[in-house]
Design a protein around this motif. Sequence first.
Motif, PDB file in Angstrom:
ATOM      1  N   VAL A 189       0.841  -1.206   0.000  1.00  0.00           N
ATOM      2  CA  VAL A 189       0.000   0.000   0.000  1.00  0.00           C
ATOM      3  C   VAL A 189       0.874   1.252   0.000  1.00  0.00           C
ATOM      4  O   VAL A 189       0.698   2.153  -0.821  1.00  0.00           O
ATOM      5  CB  VAL A 189      -0.944   0.000   1.224  1.00  0.00           C
ATOM      6  N   VAL A 247       2.573   1.716  -3.316  1.00  0.00           N
ATOM      7  CA  VAL A 247       1.715   2.345  -4.326  1.00  0.00           C
ATOM      8  C   VAL A 247       1.682   3.859  -4.114  1.00  0.00           C
ATOM      9  O   VAL A 247       1.801   4.640  -5.062  1.00  0.00           O
ATOM     10  CB  VAL A 247       0.283   1.760  -4.270  1.00  0.00           C
ATOM     11  N   VAL A 248       1.557   4.269  -2.845  1.00  0.00           N
ATOM     12  CA  VAL A 248       1.517   5.708  -2.556  1.00  0.00           C
ATOM     13  C   VAL A 248       2.823   6.367  -3.015  1.00  0.00           C
ATOM     14  O   VAL A 248       2.807   7.416  -3.675  1.00  0.00           O
ATOM     15  CB  VAL A 248       1.277   5.970  -1.051  1.00  0.00           C
ATOM     16  N   PHE A 305       3.008   6.513  -6.739  1.00  0.00           N
ATOM     17  CA  PHE A 305       2.024   7.486  -7.204  1.00  0.00           C
ATOM     18  C   PHE A 305       2.549   8.916  -7.036  1.00  0.00           C
ATOM     19  O   PHE A 305       2.465   9.737  -7.950  1.00  0.00           O
ATOM     20  CB  PHE A 305       0.724   7.287  -6.425  1.00  0.00           C
ATOM     21  N   LEU A 355       3.280  11.301 -10.151  1.00  0.00           N
ATOM     22  CA  LEU A 355       2.439  12.487 -10.291  1.00  0.00           C
ATOM     23  C   LEU A 355       3.200  13.648 -10.911  1.00  0.00           C
ATOM     24  O   LEU A 355       2.742  14.308 -11.837  1.00  0.00           O
ATOM     25  CB  LEU A 355       1.942  12.876  -8.892  1.00  0.00           C
ATOM     26  N   VAL A 413       1.753  14.342   1.485  1.00  0.00           N
ATOM     27  CA  VAL A 413       0.966  13.182   1.051  1.00  0.00           C
ATOM     28  C   VAL A 413       1.560  11.916   1.653  1.00  0.00           C
ATOM     29  O   VAL A 413       0.853  11.080   2.219  1.00  0.00           O
ATOM     30  CB  VAL A 413       0.921  13.085  -0.489  1.00  0.00           C
ATOM     31  N   SER A 446      -0.416   9.867   4.580  1.00  0.00           N
ATOM     32  CA  SER A 446      -0.840   8.523   4.194  1.00  0.00           C
ATOM     33  C   SER A 446      -0.184   7.485   5.091  1.00  0.00           C
ATOM     34  O   SER A 446      -0.814   6.513   5.499  1.00  0.00           O
ATOM     35  CB  SER A 446      -0.487   8.233   2.741  1.00  0.00           C
ATOM     36  N   SER A 471      -5.644   5.315   0.678  1.00  0.00           N
ATOM     37  CA  SER A 471      -4.923   5.609   1.923  1.00  0.00           C
ATOM     38  C   SER A 471      -4.416   7.054   1.943  1.00  0.00           C
ATOM     39  O   SER A 471      -3.845   7.488   2.928  1.00  0.00           O
ATOM     40  CB  SER A 471      -3.773   4.626   2.112  1.00  0.00           C
ATOM     41  N   LEU A 530      -6.093  16.006   0.619  1.00  0.00           N
ATOM     42  CA  LEU A 530      -4.662  16.024   0.319  1.00  0.00           C
ATOM     43  C   LEU A 530      -4.398  15.513  -1.095  1.00  0.00           C
ATOM     44  O   LEU A 530      -3.584  16.086  -1.840  1.00  0.00           O
ATOM     45  CB  LEU A 530      -3.946  15.141   1.344  1.00  0.00           C
ATOM     46  N   LEU A 558      -0.545  20.463  -9.683  1.00  0.00           N
ATOM     47  CA  LEU A 558       0.195  20.183 -10.914  1.00  0.00           C
ATOM     48  C   LEU A 558      -0.508  20.674 -12.166  1.00  0.00           C
ATOM     49  O   LEU A 558       0.014  20.551 -13.263  1.00  0.00           O
ATOM     50  CB  LEU A 558       0.421  18.676 -11.044  1.00  0.00           C
TER      51      LEU A 558
END
Lengths: 313, 292
Positions: free
Chosen positions: A15, A18-19, A22, A26, A286, A290, B133, B138, B146
């Motif tokens: 998990v 993935v964050v 990501f 981004l 983030v 998270s 999560s 946020l 962006l």
Amino acid sequence: MFAYVVRRVLATIPVMGVVAVFVFALLRLTPGDPAIMIAGDIATEADIAAIRAKLGLDEALHIQFATWMWGLLRGDLGISIFSNLPVSRLIGQRLEPTLALTVTALILAVSIAVPMGVVAAWKAGTWIDTAVMSFAVLGFSVPVFVLGFVLILVFSLSLDWLPVQGYTPIREGFVPFLRNIILPSVALGVIYAALIARITRATMLDVLAQDYIRTAEAKGLATDQVLLGHALKNASVPIVTVIGIGIALLISGAIVTETVFAIPGLGRLTVDGILKRDYPIIQGMVLLFSGVYVLINLLVDLSYMFLDPRIRY
Amino acid sequence: MASTAIELTRPLARPEGGLRRTVRRHPTILIGGSILLLMVLVAIFAPLLGTVDPQAVAPARRLRWPQERWWFGTDMMGRDVWSRTLYGARISLVVGLGAALLATFGGLLLGLVTGFIRRVDAVLMRVMDGLMSIPAVLLAIALMALTTASVENVIIAIAIVELPRVTRLVRGVVLSLREQPFVEAATASGTGLARTLFKHILPNTIAPLLVQGTYVCASAMITEAILSFIGAGTPPNIPSWGNIMAEARSIFQVAWYIVLFPAVFLSLTVLAVNLLGDGLRDMLDPRLSRRM
């Protein structure tokens, strides 16, 4: 049981992976040049080049990713573009107010919402039940900052009981700290309390309909013993679960609440990060929030073993 | 025998006075729906409701309190708060509806795919777990930081934030349905995957999706207001409830009415959508209605 704990802890790794991917992707995979985006409209070529170098955007993608992950594993969240300080140090400076705000809101919300839900289920169908349910619907509908403004208007501007905004660190005295933190905590806690009250009521209604509750009442047990000892204890797993899931509401809400009440915490850092287009700060936030969220829900999962002896893994 | 066959194929009798009965049983649908309809009308007919150009600056009449000529007063640049609040309804409703539609259709598509294709499921649901999560506001902030500030981008960002929950819901429905006898019977009698999906699975996702869609809409409106309030949402040249409140924040102590009016409109609209959602859920899922 030990195997379960290990398995559950290991399950958080994908998990968070993935964050991390990501958050990395981004910035790099957005259409257009992220350096130009961050630099803003009035940037010169040199500014853009400096930002590109600072974020390592001129390297190959896989090298960027390796550097980024290696840094993360060592707790390095990058360097703020605007202040040139490490993001992790900025977070350290701003941690206390946010922690104080969210923990106070959490304590307030849980200690009010759980009894509300219990009483609403016990008195189901009466005006008390209706009142609690109305609170739950309203709490979901009034945004955090609207509630914050109303509280300031009533308790600070009209009644003049509490300071309008600001934050006093706890080491400068508990009473001044409390006077500053109470309004933002209430504003922040209401939506969370609404969620908890609703789930508590629903779960308690289910439990109160069970046969063993009737048995407990029939053998002459006092109402409070039936409600708390027999019913609430068995309703605790869903309630604790929603307390964990609801932390996301507190985190989202804290960002706004700090803006309304001018609290110099992580939320202000995030908002300043947006306004200055300081992307490393936003990435850091983030990841941090998270991570906290995943960690809390891991603890919630592990707490089931103590709350419900039937659960044996 | 013939008559029995006719009896079986005849559609089930509808309850008498369907609509009126529904409304009487679920008053929240009526209350929520009426307030929402009123807001939609206000948004559409804003130019006809005694408004002026919401961006018209008039320094000579700054910070007038609500009075006969300026119903909601004027702000620090002399702009009419009544006009700005009414035009602001457009942004909230467009973003709420747009994000709800986008997230619902996206979630429906992803949910159907993950529910039926195991290999996709494993990967996609891990990605969704990761996205879920990240606290909603946020994630929306990270996406908005962006891109350029525009209403379209706000809608897309909020839809991405809401997508995982809708996907999970649809996936859950699909997973429970595909083991049901009527789906197995369809497959056994040679119905193709596409036809099974559209004829048997899809209709059963509509009710939960409708309820979820209203909640997504309510949460999208709040997220939009939060984004605009902290300066990451609607651009300042378009009045939205969030940025009206943001601009008046610094003078809140002397002119709190500027914040109050959009705040009341926002809360009322979100409340209406939530009531509508609760009513729909009670109507469509009577088992749950007693409890929640």
